[in-house]
Design an enzyme around this catalytic site. Sequence first.
Site, PDB file in Angstrom:
ATOM      1  N   ARG A   6     -21.852 -13.046 -53.603  1.00  0.00           N
ATOM      2  CA  ARG A   6     -20.578 -13.777 -53.675  1.00  0.00           C
ATOM      3  C   ARG A   6     -20.893 -15.246 -53.803  1.00  0.00           C
ATOM      4  NH1 ARG A   6     -18.088 -11.267 -48.333  1.00  0.00           N
ATOM      5  NH2 ARG A   6     -19.880 -12.442 -47.630  1.00  0.00           N
ATOM      6  N   ASP A  39     -26.261 -30.022 -57.698  1.00  0.00           N
ATOM      7  CA  ASP A  39     -26.565 -29.208 -56.513  1.00  0.00           C
ATOM      8  C   ASP A  39     -27.845 -28.399 -56.722  1.00  0.00           C
ATOM      9  OD1 ASP A  39     -25.017 -26.530 -54.556  1.00  0.00           O
ATOM     10  OD2 ASP A  39     -26.357 -28.165 -53.983  1.00  0.00           O
ATOM     11  N   VAL A  88     -23.638  -7.669 -55.955  1.00  0.00           N
ATOM     12  CA  VAL A  88     -24.917  -8.229 -55.484  1.00  0.00           C
ATOM     13  C   VAL A  88     -24.744  -9.580 -54.802  1.00  0.00           C
ATOM     14  CG1 VAL A  88     -26.421  -7.036 -57.108  1.00  0.00           C
ATOM     15  CG2 VAL A  88     -25.314  -9.191 -57.798  1.00  0.00           C
ATOM     16  N   TYR A  94     -17.338 -19.293 -56.322  1.00  0.00           N
ATOM     17  CA  TYR A  94     -16.534 -19.151 -57.536  1.00  0.00           C
ATOM     18  C   TYR A  94     -16.085 -17.712 -57.732  1.00  0.00           C
ATOM     19  CZ  TYR A  94     -19.210 -23.417 -58.255  1.00  0.00           C
ATOM     20  OH  TYR A  94     -19.804 -24.639 -58.098  1.00  0.00           O
ATOM     21  N   LYS A 110     -19.625 -11.498 -63.359  1.00  0.00           N
ATOM     22  CA  LYS A 110     -19.023 -12.328 -62.325  1.00  0.00           C
ATOM     23  C   LYS A 110     -17.505 -12.280 -62.471  1.00  0.00           C
ATOM     24  CE  LYS A 110     -18.695 -17.217 -61.143  1.00  0.00           C
ATOM     25  NZ  LYS A 110     -19.339 -18.518 -61.421  1.00  0.00           N
TER      26      LYS A 110
HETATM   27  C1  LIG Z   1     -16.922 -24.141 -61.666  1.00  0.00           C
HETATM   28  C2  LIG Z   1     -18.308 -24.008 -62.217  1.00  0.00           C
HETATM   29  C3  LIG Z   1     -19.207 -23.139 -61.621  1.00  0.00           C
HETATM   30  C4  LIG Z   1     -20.507 -23.027 -62.109  1.00  0.00           C
HETATM   31  C5  LIG Z   1     -20.882 -23.789 -63.217  1.00  0.00           C
HETATM   32  N1  LIG Z   1     -22.194 -23.708 -63.725  1.00  0.00           N
HETATM   33  N2  LIG Z   1     -22.872 -24.809 -64.097  1.00  0.00           N
HETATM   34  C6  LIG Z   1     -24.079 -24.405 -64.529  1.00  0.00           C
HETATM   35  C7  LIG Z   1     -25.150 -25.339 -65.060  1.00  0.00           C
HETATM   36  C8  LIG Z   1     -26.524 -24.877 -64.617  1.00  0.00           C
HETATM   37  C9  LIG Z   1     -25.097 -25.364 -66.570  1.00  0.00           C
HETATM   38  C10 LIG Z   1     -24.911 -26.756 -64.537  1.00  0.00           C
HETATM   39  C11 LIG Z   1     -24.182 -23.005 -64.412  1.00  0.00           C
HETATM   40  C12 LIG Z   1     -22.951 -22.591 -63.909  1.00  0.00           C
HETATM   41  N3  LIG Z   1     -22.499 -21.299 -63.632  1.00  0.00           N
HETATM   42  C13 LIG Z   1     -23.327 -20.272 -63.231  1.00  0.00           C
HETATM   43  O1  LIG Z   1     -24.511 -20.428 -63.063  1.00  0.00           O
HETATM   44  N4  LIG Z   1     -22.722 -19.050 -63.062  1.00  0.00           N
HETATM   45  C14 LIG Z   1     -23.516 -17.888 -62.702  1.00  0.00           C
HETATM   46  C15 LIG Z   1     -23.068 -17.263 -61.424  1.00  0.00           C
HETATM   47  O2  LIG Z   1     -22.106 -17.997 -60.778  1.00  0.00           O
HETATM   48  C16 LIG Z   1     -19.993 -24.677 -63.814  1.00  0.00           C
HETATM   49  C17 LIG Z   1     -18.705 -24.786 -63.301  1.00  0.00           C
END
Ligand SMILES: Cc1ccc(-n2nc(C(C)(C)C)cc2NC(=O)NCCO)cc1
Length: 340
Positions: A31, A155, A29, A34, A56
């Site tokens: 990209r 972001d 669904v 990450y 993911k």
């Molecule tokens: C490298 C990395 C990528 C995404 C996150 N990250 N951070 C957050 C917050 C909202 C808690 C700040 C959530 C996420 N990751 C995601 O939302 N992943 C879902 C699909 O990519 C953290 C670290």
Amino acid sequence: AWMDADFRRQLSAQRERVEDAFEFEGRKVGRGSYGQVFKTKPRSCADASAGDYALKQIEGSGLSMSACREIALLRELKHPNVISLKQVYLAHETRQIWLLFDYAEHDLWRMINFHASAKKCNSQVSLPPNFTKSIMHQILCGIHYLHSNWVLHRDLKPANILVMGATSPERGRVKIADLGLARLFHQPLTPLTEIDPVVVTFWYRAPELLLGARHYTKAIDLWAIGCIMAELITDKPLFYCKQEEDIKTSSPYNRDQLERIFSVMGFPSQQDWRDLPHLPKYGDLVRNFGTGQQYARFSLGRHMSRSFGMSETSSEFRLLSRLLAMDPLRRPSAREALED
Ligand SMILES: Cc1ccc(-n2nc(C(C)(C)C)cc2NC(=O)NCCO)cc1
């Protein structure tokens, strides 16, 4: 091998494999920068009623820095308005890492665009009256939780605000996420603009970031929430700025984006923003905009009342103007914004 071969075989036999637990072939669904995301259902039909999941596949192989950061961060966080990591699968053979999330049917970017286009062909698909208030309250709850745990988002933008769909028991609930940029993986060295149609937007970037502020702060997240609030009310990105074709220099200074902000907000005076002259790019600002006299008659109140009929004495305008204070020190905390 430091582990006894027999023991490794035993572990490998016990380890649940992601392809055994979930059906995800051909169900991609999206990209992120990450990795790629699949909408999936558990194979065991018993759980099928439990709704959909997002699987993911993290870009690259092995426990990369970003995989480690995402897993370490998400496993510690638990709040109804923050995306929750359900499970981590490590495929030892391929050194692939899979993260399992609840699937969110919607995101604010698509909801706002759907509503804006529906309005254009003037079918009355209007957002329910308290939609904006509910979304704002949930975003502020989630960000208050993150900020209380000293997690900055960095972001925030509509695409990162997910909303659970009708098939989910959490229908209408906001899940703050970080989907990263839409970027082809395995091509880490390609400049951003060649990678994805949706180029990096600066529309939600606080002015201090555009003027070279060296550190992200909670106030930077609150500015972005102000931009999202205005967009929910008007269907238009408040600080919409056309994207340059060529990749930006790595400089944080973005003249066009600053011009757009000043043409809505007016130009910050010494009284409005005492620390402005101390920002790294203040010299560029003076060179490009001088004393900003040409923006003297602009203000958020003027913009919102003239373009959208919003009353400058309304409570939503008061909250909006506090969130969009040019001086980061004057922006409310998430808790203060919630109380408002
Ligand atoms: C490298 C990395 C990528 C995404 C996150 N990250 N951070 C957050 C917050 C909202 C808690 C700040 C959530 C996420 N990751 C995601 O939302 N992943 C879902 C699909 O990519 C953290 C670290």
